[in-house]
Design a protein around this motif. Structure first.
Motif, PDB file in Angstrom:
ATOM      1  N   ALA A 138       0.784  -1.384   0.097  1.00  0.00           N
ATOM      2  CA  ALA A 138       0.032  -0.083  -0.025  1.00  0.00           C
ATOM      3  C   ALA A 138       0.720   1.346  -0.026  1.00  0.00           C
ATOM      4  CB  ALA A 138      -0.823   0.022   1.095  1.00  0.00           C
ATOM      5  N   GLY A 139       1.929   1.315   0.946  1.00  0.00           N
ATOM      6  CA  GLY A 139       2.727   2.696   0.787  1.00  0.00           C
ATOM      7  C   GLY A 139       3.439   2.759  -0.591  1.00  0.00           C
ATOM      8  N   PRO A 140       4.086   1.785  -1.183  1.00  0.00           N
ATOM      9  CA  PRO A 140       4.604   2.063  -2.283  1.00  0.00           C
ATOM     10  C   PRO A 140       3.915   2.485  -3.401  1.00  0.00           C
ATOM     11  CG  PRO A 140       5.892   0.187  -1.026  1.00  0.00           C
ATOM     12  CD  PRO A 140       4.555   0.545  -0.479  1.00  0.00           C
ATOM     13  N   ALA A 141       2.534   1.935  -3.412  1.00  0.00           N
ATOM     14  CA  ALA A 141       1.572   2.220  -4.401  1.00  0.00           C
ATOM     15  C   ALA A 141       1.031   3.652  -4.284  1.00  0.00           C
ATOM     16  CB  ALA A 141       0.419   1.307  -4.272  1.00  0.00           C
ATOM     17  N   GLY A 142       0.857   4.127  -2.898  1.00  0.00           N
ATOM     18  CA  GLY A 142       0.556   5.448  -2.735  1.00  0.00           C
ATOM     19  C   GLY A 142       1.509   6.339  -3.035  1.00  0.00           C
ATOM     20  N   SER A 143       2.867   6.080  -2.820  1.00  0.00           N
ATOM     21  CA  SER A 143       3.874   6.967  -3.116  1.00  0.00           C
ATOM     22  C   SER A 143       4.141   7.150  -4.752  1.00  0.00           C
ATOM     23  CB  SER A 143       5.169   6.482  -2.549  1.00  0.00           C
ATOM     24  OG  SER A 143       5.511   6.543  -1.037  1.00  0.00           O
ATOM     25  N   ALA A 144       3.684   5.835  -5.351  1.00  0.00           N
ATOM     26  CA  ALA A 144       3.930   5.790  -6.858  1.00  0.00           C
ATOM     27  C   ALA A 144       2.724   6.707  -7.672  1.00  0.00           C
ATOM     28  CB  ALA A 144       4.086   4.687  -7.435  1.00  0.00           C
ATOM     29  N   ALA A 145       1.705   6.770  -6.895  1.00  0.00           N
ATOM     30  CA  ALA A 145       0.539   7.339  -7.372  1.00  0.00           C
ATOM     31  C   ALA A 145       0.638   8.786  -7.258  1.00  0.00           C
ATOM     32  CB  ALA A 145      -0.764   7.085  -6.673  1.00  0.00           C
ATOM     33  N   ALA A 146       1.232   9.241  -5.803  1.00  0.00           N
ATOM     34  CA  ALA A 146       1.681  10.806  -5.840  1.00  0.00           C
ATOM     35  C   ALA A 146       2.565  11.220  -6.449  1.00  0.00           C
ATOM     36  CB  ALA A 146       1.988  10.684  -4.283  1.00  0.00           C
ATOM     37  N   ARG A 147       3.700  10.403  -6.860  1.00  0.00           N
ATOM     38  CA  ARG A 147       4.578  11.095  -7.830  1.00  0.00           C
ATOM     39  C   ARG A 147       4.013  11.069  -9.069  1.00  0.00           C
ATOM     40  NH1 ARG A 147      10.393  11.961  -5.868  1.00  0.00           N
ATOM     41  NH2 ARG A 147      10.090  11.776  -3.661  1.00  0.00           N
ATOM     42  N   LEU A 148       3.290  10.273  -9.750  1.00  0.00           N
ATOM     43  CA  LEU A 148       2.835  10.465 -11.023  1.00  0.00           C
ATOM     44  C   LEU A 148       1.730  11.517 -10.974  1.00  0.00           C
ATOM     45  CD1 LEU A 148       2.254   6.488 -11.824  1.00  0.00           C
ATOM     46  CD2 LEU A 148       3.896   8.151 -12.650  1.00  0.00           C
ATOM     47  N   ALA A 149       0.884  11.854  -9.873  1.00  0.00           N
ATOM     48  CA  ALA A 149       0.050  13.106  -9.807  1.00  0.00           C
ATOM     49  C   ALA A 149       0.852  14.226  -9.736  1.00  0.00           C
ATOM     50  CB  ALA A 149      -0.874  12.780  -8.476  1.00  0.00           C
ATOM     51  N   LEU A 150       2.003  14.230  -9.075  1.00  0.00           N
ATOM     52  CA  LEU A 150       2.848  15.352  -9.045  1.00  0.00           C
ATOM     53  C   LEU A 150       3.373  15.783 -10.457  1.00  0.00           C
ATOM     54  CD1 LEU A 150       4.434  17.784  -7.569  1.00  0.00           C
ATOM     55  CD2 LEU A 150       6.140  15.683  -6.991  1.00  0.00           C
ATOM     56  N   GLY A 151       3.829  14.628 -11.085  1.00  0.00           N
ATOM     57  CA  GLY A 151       4.364  14.845 -12.523  1.00  0.00           C
ATOM     58  C   GLY A 151       3.247  15.500 -13.358  1.00  0.00           C
ATOM     59  N   GLY A 152       2.093  14.882 -13.341  1.00  0.00           N
ATOM     60  CA  GLY A 152       1.057  15.421 -14.179  1.00  0.00           C
ATOM     61  C   GLY A 152       0.557  16.876 -13.572  1.00  0.00           C
ATOM     62  N   PHE A 153       0.473  17.189 -12.503  1.00  0.00           N
ATOM     63  CA  PHE A 153       0.382  18.570 -11.941  1.00  0.00           C
ATOM     64  C   PHE A 153       1.241  19.365 -12.529  1.00  0.00           C
ATOM     65  CE2 PHE A 153       0.137  21.937  -8.804  1.00  0.00           C
ATOM     66  CZ  PHE A 153      -0.858  22.083  -8.644  1.00  0.00           C
ATOM     67  N   ILE A 154       2.471  19.208 -12.335  1.00  0.00           N
ATOM     68  CA  ILE A 154       3.409  20.406 -12.807  1.00  0.00           C
ATOM     69  C   ILE A 154       3.823  20.167 -14.015  1.00  0.00           C
ATOM     70  CG2 ILE A 154       4.581  20.458 -10.448  1.00  0.00           C
ATOM     71  CD1 ILE A 154       6.714  18.867 -11.221  1.00  0.00           C
ATOM     72  N   GLY A 155       3.398  19.226 -14.733  1.00  0.00           N
ATOM     73  CA  GLY A 155       3.774  19.010 -16.199  1.00  0.00           C
ATOM     74  C   GLY A 155       5.138  18.457 -16.458  1.00  0.00           C
ATOM     75  N   LYS A 156       5.867  17.952 -15.673  1.00  0.00           N
ATOM     76  CA  LYS A 156       7.099  17.487 -15.894  1.00  0.00           C
ATOM     77  C   LYS A 156       7.290  16.043 -15.997  1.00  0.00           C
ATOM     78  CE  LYS A 156       9.001  21.340 -15.738  1.00  0.00           C
ATOM     79  NZ  LYS A 156       9.426  22.068 -16.919  1.00  0.00           N
ATOM     80  N   ALA A 157       8.157  15.235 -16.445  1.00  0.00           N
ATOM     81  CA  ALA A 157       8.667  13.948 -16.548  1.00  0.00           C
ATOM     82  C   ALA A 157       8.106  13.354 -15.072  1.00  0.00           C
ATOM     83  CB  ALA A 157       9.618  13.541 -17.062  1.00  0.00           C
TER      84      ALA A 157
END
Length: 157
Positions: A103-122
């Motif tokens: 659960a923790g790694p999945a949450g971290s991965a989702a948060a990083r992917l969301a951050l990438g989408g939010f800031i428009g960076k890779a």
């Protein structure tokens, strides 16, 4: 069943745990690879105390961070994505050790992917930078869950 005072007290303590452990980060070898100690604790809190207390304590912790100036709105966005994914996984799949570990790694991965989408960076470099922290979270979430279960069982004695 806890009384209203008991529920508020428990949420207050959980909020303090999340807030305090969130201020400690283990440095990584590269910038962006640090590990926040609150991640495995948050997973354990959700597994032991349930989603309602977990999300309430998490939101309160974020509000405290904003008030103290230790978190920005971007930090809160990332934390809320993490909390939502962790909570959803535990609510849907239960709190067995494999679920807690993932659960923790999945949450971290989702948060990083969301951050990438939010800031428009890779998002992939952001995700790669989070891998060491994901491993720490996976390793620590289950032992912390066992510890919190023991504490919860022995409270009031």
């Amino acid at each position: 069943m806890l009384s209203r005072v008991g529920w508020i007290s428990e949420v207050g303590l959980l909020t303090a745990f999340i807030t305090i452990t969130g201020t400690f980060k283990l440095p990584g070898l590269l910038p962006g690879t640090e590990f926040q100690l609150s991640a495995p604790l948050a997973v354990a809190i959700c597994a032991v105390f349930g989603f309602g207390k977990y999300i309430t304590a998490g939101v309160l912790s974020s509000v405290i961070g904003l008030i103290l100036g230790t978190q920005s709105l971007l930090n809160v966005f990332i934390a809320m994505v993490f909390r939502g994914v962790v909570g959803m996984i535990i609510v849907l799949f239960g709190n067995s050790w494999p679920i807690i570990v993932l659960a923790g790694p999945a949450g971290s991965a989702a948060a990083r992917l969301a951050l990438g989408g939010f800031i428009g960076k890779a998002a992939i470099p952001l995700l790669l930078a989070a891998l060491p922290g994901m491993m720490y979270t996976a390793l620590l979430a289950w032992p912390l869950t066992v510890l919190l279960k023991r504490i919860k069982e022995h409270k009031g004695r």
